[in-house]
Design an enzyme around this catalytic site. Structure first.
Site, short mmCIF file in Angstrom:
data_model
loop_
_atom_site.label_atom_id
_atom_site.label_comp_id
_atom_site.label_asym_id
_atom_site.label_seq_id
_atom_site.Cartn_x
_atom_site.Cartn_y
_atom_site.Cartn_z
N ASP A 38 -53.43 87.31 3.29
CA ASP A 38 -54.60 88.10 2.22
C ASP A 38 -55.80 88.91 2.43
OD1 ASP A 38 -53.82 84.77 1.64
OD2 ASP A 38 -54.72 83.80 3.20
N ARG A 75 -63.99 85.81 6.23
CA ARG A 75 -62.43 85.90 6.10
C ARG A 75 -62.50 87.82 5.99
NH1 ARG A 75 -56.49 83.17 4.27
NH2 ARG A 75 -56.66 84.86 5.85
N ARG A 126 -60.61 83.05 -5.25
CA ARG A 126 -60.68 84.30 -4.18
C ARG A 126 -59.99 85.74 -4.70
NH1 ARG A 126 -59.26 82.24 0.74
NH2 ARG A 126 -60.22 80.20 0.79
N HIS A 165 -54.71 79.53 -4.13
CA HIS A 165 -53.61 80.88 -4.71
C HIS A 165 -53.05 80.85 -5.64
CE1 HIS A 165 -55.23 82.16 -0.01
NE2 HIS A 165 -56.27 82.85 -1.29
N CYS A 216 -48.15 83.01 3.37
CA CYS A 216 -48.80 82.90 4.13
C CYS A 216 -48.89 83.75 5.57
CB CYS A 216 -50.55 81.96 4.25
SG CYS A 216 -50.53 81.39 3.18
N1 GLY Z 1 -56.89 78.46 5.63
C1 GLY Z 1 -56.70 79.87 4.53
C2 GLY Z 1 -58.06 80.17 3.43
O1 GLY Z 1 -58.38 79.14 3.05
O2 GLY Z 1 -58.05 80.96 3.78
#
Ligand code: GLY
Length: 264
Positions: free
Chosen positions: A78, A97, A142, A172, A259
């Site tokens: 990501d 993140r 996201r 995603h 991922c």
């Molecule tokens: N656990 C991965 C995410 O939600 O980005």
């Protein structure tokens, strides 16, 4: 057997992967799943098998140290998108993140020039599907339109076409659509209806096995989660070797095979 494309062997031949050790805090990350907390030791075992599999396929793998302060940081995909000519450092959609990118950037510079996405844009690499000289970018919780615009500005000069894909189901884009070689996508019903994917052969996922859509194509071998027999049978029609890996702990945190690494 389906026809192989020229680019299966040229543009998308992966030599390298970057991954990050899952930390003991991995159960504190983000998840929408109701499968319960992952066991950190089993998560680590599943990760180790994944790394051995990439090594077995001939990739050079850099495994970065764990980051306990970022429990999702082993989902390294990501944080960046890496193509043959560039690396784009994302601005991840989830605030918790965003700090993950700082330690990825210096590693990327060893291989590619790096373009940083601005703080006005949001993108997770899990929303970016590369097929030859095309990118399909999911618009999700996201990744937003500003993220797609900044990404397109970074990669179009290298001759790539970027299509934004509305995603209503799944975390995603690559939760529900993946390239499995030979001009074929594995995807859910929503993806199959999208005109952007009309030029590909489709393997349509059974609703009960959507998780297995997160199948990873590496240089004409497929790596797929174990325990999804309907999906396995569909993948076998592509005619490529298939490796099955246990991802039960990874799944508990909304993670999948794509991922766990950046591949380029
Ligand atoms: N656990 C991965 C995410 O939600 O980005």
């Amino acid at each position: 057997m389906l026809a192989a494309t020229f680019y299966d062997f040229i543009a998308m031949h992966f030599q390298n992967a970057i991954a990050r050790l899952p930390s003991a805090t991995c159960g504190q990350g983000l998840t929408t799943s109701s499968l319960g907390a992952p066991d950190a030791q089993r998560t680590r075992q599943q990760f180790d098998t994944y790394i051995s599999t990439l090594l077995g396929l001939g990739l050079t793998v850099t495994v970065l140290p764990e980051q306990p302060a970022f429990p999702d940081s082993h989902f390294v995909e990501d944080t960046a998108v890496v193509g043959p000519e560039f690396a784009v450092l994302t601005h991840p959609g989830a605030p918790s993140r965003r700090g993950e990118t700082a330690t990825i950037e210096p590693v990327l510079w060893r291989y590619r020039g790096v373009t940083r996405m601005s703080a006005n844009a949001h993108m997770d690499g899990g929303d970016v599907l590369m097929v030859d000289k095309r990118f399909f970018v999911g618009l999700t919780s996201r990744t937003d339109e500003a993220g797609v615009r900044e990404f397109a500005a970074a990669v179009e000069p290298f001759g790539y076409r970027v299509d934004a894909i509305e995603v209503s189901d799944g975390l995603h884009l690559k939760s529900i659509v993946n390239y499995v070689g030979r001009n074929t996508l594995i995807l859910n019903e929503e993806g199959a209806r999208n005109p952007a994917f009309a030029g590909f052969s489709h393997l349509i996922l059974d609703k009960a096995e959507e998780y297995a859509g997160n199948t990873l194509w590496i240089n004409d071998t497929l790596i797929t989660p174990s325990g999804y027999p309907d999906t396995l049978a569909k993948l076998q029609t592509v005619g490529l070797p298939i490796l099955q890996l246990d991802t039960s702990e990874i799944k508990k945190m909304d993670g999948g095979l794509t991922c766990l690494s950046l591949r380029f």
